[in-house]
Design a protein around this motif. Structure first.
Motif, PDB file in Angstrom:
ATOM      1  N   VAL A  17       0.843  -1.204   0.000  1.00  0.00           N
ATOM      2  CA  VAL A  17       0.000   0.000   0.000  1.00  0.00           C
ATOM      3  C   VAL A  17       0.875   1.249   0.000  1.00  0.00           C
ATOM      4  CG1 VAL A  17      -1.726   1.322   1.280  1.00  0.00           C
ATOM      5  CG2 VAL A  17      -1.906  -1.175   1.163  1.00  0.00           C
ATOM      6  N   LEU A  18       1.928   1.224   0.825  1.00  0.00           N
ATOM      7  CA  LEU A  18       2.859   2.358   0.892  1.00  0.00           C
ATOM      8  C   LEU A  18       3.513   2.603  -0.468  1.00  0.00           C
ATOM      9  CD1 LEU A  18       4.519   4.445   2.543  1.00  0.00           C
ATOM     10  CD2 LEU A  18       6.144   2.608   3.030  1.00  0.00           C
ATOM     11  N   LEU A  19       3.973   1.528  -1.110  1.00  0.00           N
ATOM     12  CA  LEU A  19       4.639   1.672  -2.410  1.00  0.00           C
ATOM     13  C   LEU A  19       3.654   2.147  -3.478  1.00  0.00           C
ATOM     14  CD1 LEU A  19       6.895  -1.532  -2.468  1.00  0.00           C
ATOM     15  CD2 LEU A  19       7.571   0.809  -1.936  1.00  0.00           C
ATOM     16  N   GLY A  20       2.419   1.632  -3.439  1.00  0.00           N
ATOM     17  CA  GLY A  20       1.414   2.062  -4.398  1.00  0.00           C
ATOM     18  C   GLY A  20       1.145   3.559  -4.294  1.00  0.00           C
ATOM     19  N   PHE A  21       1.001   4.055  -3.068  1.00  0.00           N
ATOM     20  CA  PHE A  21       0.736   5.482  -2.891  1.00  0.00           C
ATOM     21  C   PHE A  21       1.991   6.333  -3.077  1.00  0.00           C
ATOM     22  CE2 PHE A  21      -3.378   4.193  -1.575  1.00  0.00           C
ATOM     23  CZ  PHE A  21      -4.183   5.309  -1.809  1.00  0.00           C
ATOM     24  N   LEU A  22       3.166   5.727  -2.903  1.00  0.00           N
ATOM     25  CA  LEU A  22       4.403   6.429  -3.246  1.00  0.00           C
ATOM     26  C   LEU A  22       4.428   6.700  -4.751  1.00  0.00           C
ATOM     27  CD1 LEU A  22       7.266   7.479  -2.583  1.00  0.00           C
ATOM     28  CD2 LEU A  22       8.091   5.124  -2.881  1.00  0.00           C
ATOM     29  N   ILE A  23       4.051   5.688  -5.541  1.00  0.00           N
ATOM     30  CA  ILE A  23       3.992   5.848  -7.001  1.00  0.00           C
ATOM     31  C   ILE A  23       2.962   6.900  -7.389  1.00  0.00           C
ATOM     32  CG2 ILE A  23       3.361   4.680  -9.153  1.00  0.00           C
ATOM     33  CD1 ILE A  23       4.473   2.086  -7.842  1.00  0.00           C
ATOM     34  N   ILE A  24       1.776   6.840  -6.757  1.00  0.00           N
ATOM     35  CA  ILE A  24       0.736   7.835  -7.045  1.00  0.00           C
ATOM     36  C   ILE A  24       1.216   9.234  -6.676  1.00  0.00           C
ATOM     37  CG2 ILE A  24      -1.579   8.632  -6.383  1.00  0.00           C
ATOM     38  CD1 ILE A  24      -2.324   5.642  -6.027  1.00  0.00           C
ATOM     39  N   GLY A  25       1.858   9.365  -5.492  1.00  0.00           N
ATOM     40  CA  GLY A  25       2.364  10.666  -5.048  1.00  0.00           C
ATOM     41  C   GLY A  25       3.426  11.216  -5.983  1.00  0.00           C
ATOM     42  N   ILE A  26       4.338  10.344  -6.430  1.00  0.00           N
ATOM     43  CA  ILE A  26       5.375  10.780  -7.372  1.00  0.00           C
ATOM     44  C   ILE A  26       4.736  11.251  -8.673  1.00  0.00           C
ATOM     45  CG2 ILE A  26       7.294   9.971  -8.816  1.00  0.00           C
ATOM     46  CD1 ILE A  26       8.087   8.106  -6.515  1.00  0.00           C
ATOM     47  N   SER A  27       3.736  10.521  -9.148  1.00  0.00           N
ATOM     48  CA  SER A  27       3.064  10.883 -10.400  1.00  0.00           C
ATOM     49  C   SER A  27       2.327  12.213 -10.280  1.00  0.00           C
ATOM     50  CB  SER A  27       2.076   9.781 -10.807  1.00  0.00           C
ATOM     51  OG  SER A  27       2.743   8.565 -11.049  1.00  0.00           O
ATOM     52  N   LEU A 152      -4.669  -0.134  -9.843  1.00  0.00           N
ATOM     53  CA  LEU A 152      -5.914  -0.391 -10.569  1.00  0.00           C
ATOM     54  C   LEU A 152      -7.059   0.428  -9.974  1.00  0.00           C
ATOM     55  CD1 LEU A 152      -7.543  -2.072 -12.667  1.00  0.00           C
ATOM     56  CD2 LEU A 152      -7.832  -3.799 -10.888  1.00  0.00           C
ATOM     57  N   GLY A 153      -7.000   0.676  -8.675  1.00  0.00           N
ATOM     58  CA  GLY A 153      -8.033   1.482  -8.022  1.00  0.00           C
ATOM     59  C   GLY A 153      -8.145   2.879  -8.601  1.00  0.00           C
ATOM     60  N   THR A 154      -7.045   3.421  -9.172  1.00  0.00           N
ATOM     61  CA  THR A 154      -7.087   4.778  -9.743  1.00  0.00           C
ATOM     62  C   THR A 154      -7.962   4.845 -10.990  1.00  0.00           C
ATOM     63  OG1 THR A 154      -5.138   4.439 -11.161  1.00  0.00           O
ATOM     64  CG2 THR A 154      -4.738   5.199  -8.903  1.00  0.00           C
ATOM     65  N   SER A 155      -8.248   3.696 -11.605  1.00  0.00           N
ATOM     66  CA  SER A 155      -9.073   3.689 -12.820  1.00  0.00           C
ATOM     67  C   SER A 155     -10.542   3.413 -12.532  1.00  0.00           C
ATOM     68  CB  SER A 155      -8.542   2.636 -13.808  1.00  0.00           C
ATOM     69  OG  SER A 155      -8.693   1.332 -13.286  1.00  0.00           O
ATOM     70  N   VAL A 156     -10.858   3.098 -11.276  1.00  0.00           N
ATOM     71  CA  VAL A 156     -12.251   2.834 -10.899  1.00  0.00           C
ATOM     72  C   VAL A 156     -12.866   4.147 -10.413  1.00  0.00           C
ATOM     73  CG1 VAL A 156     -13.784   1.470  -9.437  1.00  0.00           C
ATOM     74  CG2 VAL A 156     -11.670   0.460 -10.298  1.00  0.00           C
ATOM     75  N   SER A 361      -0.172   7.707 -17.748  1.00  0.00           N
ATOM     76  CA  SER A 361       1.097   7.298 -17.144  1.00  0.00           C
ATOM     77  C   SER A 361       0.877   6.237 -16.070  1.00  0.00           C
ATOM     78  CB  SER A 361       1.818   8.513 -16.548  1.00  0.00           C
ATOM     79  OG  SER A 361       3.038   8.126 -15.957  1.00  0.00           O
ATOM     80  N   ILE A 362      -0.119   6.457 -15.195  1.00  0.00           N
ATOM     81  CA  ILE A 362      -0.387   5.486 -14.126  1.00  0.00           C
ATOM     82  C   ILE A 362      -0.907   4.174 -14.705  1.00  0.00           C
ATOM     83  CG2 ILE A 362      -1.859   4.996 -12.126  1.00  0.00           C
ATOM     84  CD1 ILE A 362      -1.577   7.842 -11.258  1.00  0.00           C
ATOM     85  N   LYS A 363      -1.727   4.252 -15.755  1.00  0.00           N
ATOM     86  CA  LYS A 363      -2.207   3.023 -16.397  1.00  0.00           C
ATOM     87  C   LYS A 363      -1.042   2.228 -16.974  1.00  0.00           C
ATOM     88  CE  LYS A 363      -5.591   1.241 -19.676  1.00  0.00           C
ATOM     89  NZ  LYS A 363      -6.655   1.559 -20.658  1.00  0.00           N
ATOM     90  N   ASN A 364      -0.065   2.925 -17.558  1.00  0.00           N
ATOM     91  CA  ASN A 364       1.130   2.261 -18.075  1.00  0.00           C
ATOM     92  C   ASN A 364       1.911   1.592 -16.949  1.00  0.00           C
ATOM     93  OD1 ASN A 364       3.575   1.767 -19.821  1.00  0.00           O
ATOM     94  ND2 ASN A 364       4.421   3.358 -18.509  1.00  0.00           N
ATOM     95  N   LEU A 365       2.066   2.310 -15.814  1.00  0.00           N
ATOM     96  CA  LEU A 365       2.780   1.746 -14.667  1.00  0.00           C
ATOM     97  C   LEU A 365       2.048   0.521 -14.122  1.00  0.00           C
ATOM     98  CD1 LEU A 365       3.722   5.050 -12.778  1.00  0.00           C
ATOM     99  CD2 LEU A 365       5.208   3.640 -14.206  1.00  0.00           C
TER     100      LEU A 365
END
Length: 419
Positions: A17-27, A152-156, A361-365
């Motif tokens: 969860v931390l890594l997922g939101f780290l990626i979202i935060g960076i994006s 995947l949650g970012t696309s819902v 970009s997030i969909k690609n990741l």
């Protein structure tokens, strides 16, 4: 014995969860990774578009990005960072090869997804070459998968689903409940083991690969069994994607009905989009909405499955005992919280303009994390051993349940979407 799934613990779920939101935060705030080009039709395109300096530079930056995230995960989880750094470049290279194969215009015309090639390449190497145990142990399969599920949650996006009205959600709910219970009952009748029963039931009723992965995480299932179910899902989706639109056109089904039928019964999102495109714009829109509606149910389903599994498999001195709330919380798949939180963030907090800026970009990741996971699943799975240890009953159960899914979804689609 599962190599990865038995090692993943709740602490590592929080890390995911931390890594997922780290990626979202960076994006959102720091760096938006460019999307590499994999599309090509001939050798000249391959050289000029895929292997040109700019695209290779994008691929290298993406590699550094992913290996950095993965290294943080390995360090926080107490795994061997050295082994991860040795293994990940190989997995990344194999995955890029799969993406390049899938990017060919002829292959795209066949509507074959990149994850099919990722899994095939991994299985080919894993079954024809004896990989050392430390190599297999360093494969972060479930970490890759669960990061992909959080993203995947970012696309819902709830507003997109509500725009289509309540019909998509109603159909998704009816289909998921009826098909899940039928598949569960059928697996029990055929004496399929409990782990495969849960994975098959979820895969055939909710959203295919993602549901099987989420269920495996919820019950801490064997990754070899997960690979078996994923293979069945991917192989079955191909003929469904091709022949269901043909059947719909032959019998002159209304586009709305066809879209709801495709979205509710085909198990992978890519195959749903491909088949919907073959029918028409209306069918594509409704099929996508119905599939999104099923994705929304993924988090709730994983939670319900984890509670059920805890109650039915919480043993004490060889007997099933009633679990406490602490045990339920301990076994609850925390990555589901990340999936739901990401969906809520992108649905209600971020503006549509911000979402549009980062979504590609997030969909690609997300897609690459899944592709890396499929490559890893293939590398750690001995398919011969898998087929020897499992009878054909799980395959029969899946195919019969999928046929039931196709029939019941068509009936519901006519009831809800026929004018």
């Amino acid at each position: 014995m599962s190599i990865q799934s038995k090692k993943i613990n709740l602490h590592e779920d929080w890390i995911v969860v931390l890594l997922g939101f780290l990626i979202i935060g960076i994006s959102l705030f720091i760096f938006l990774p460019l999307v590499p080009v994999f599309k090509w039709a001939n050798t000249a395109d391959l050289q000029n578009d895929v292997f040109n300096f700019e695209n290779l530079q994008t691929l290298f930056i993406q590699f550094v990005y992913f290996i950095s995230i993965g290294t943080i995960g390995a360090f926080l989880a107490g795994k061997s960072v050295k082994n991860f750094l040795l293994v990940f470049p190989i997995v990344y290279l194999l995955t890029v090869i799969a993406l390049i194969i899938a990017g060919n215009s002829f292959v795209k015309g066949l509507n074959l997804e990149a994850v099919i090639f990722s899994l095939a390449i991994g299985l080919s190497i894993g079954n024809f070459f004896k990989l050392p145990e430390w190599f297999r142990a360093a494969l972060s399969t479930e970490v890759f998968v669960k990061i992909g599920l959080v993203l995947l949650g970012t696309s819902v996006i709830f507003s997109d689903i509500l725009k289509a009205g309540s019909l998509g959600l109603i159909q998704a709910l009816i289909v998921v409940l009826s098909v899940w219970y039928f598949a569960f009952w059928l697996c029990k009748k055929l004496k399929v083991d409990d782990e495969l029963t849960m994975m098959i039931s979820s895969a055939v009723s909710i959203c295919g690969v993602s549901a099987a992965i989420a269920t495996s995480g919820a019950i801490k299932g064997d990754s070899k069994k997960l690979s078996y179910v994923i293979s069945i899902v991917l192989v079955t989706a191909i003929p469904m994607m091709i022949f269901m639109p043909i059947i719909a056109k032959y019998f002159n089904f209304p586009e709305e009905v066809t879209g709801a039928w495709l979205g509710g019964s085909i198990d992978t999102s890519g195959a749903v989009v491909a088949s919907g495109t073959l029918v028409g714009e209306t069918a594509l829109k409704i099929s996508t909405i119905v599939k999104f509606s099923q994705n929304v149910l993924l988090g709730l389903a994983a939670f319900a499955i984890s509670v059920y599994w805890t109650y039915t498999h919480n043993t004490s001195q060889g007997e099933v005992s009633k679990p406490t709330l602490a045990v339920i919380w301990e076994r609850f798949p925390k990555f589901v919280i990340g999936f739901i939180a990401a969906s809520l963030l992108f649905s209600f907090v971020l503006t549509p303009e911000v979402r549009d800026t980062v979504k590609d970009s997030i969909k690609n990741l997300q897609g690459l994390w899944f592709a890396l996971a499929f490559t890893s699943i293939g590398l750690e799975t001995n398919f011969k051993e898998l087929l020897q240890n499992n009878s054909k009953k799980p395959l029969y159960a899946f195919l019969i349940a999928q046929l039931f899914n196709i029939i019941i979804t068509l009936l519901i689609a006519f009831l809800l979407f026929s004018k």
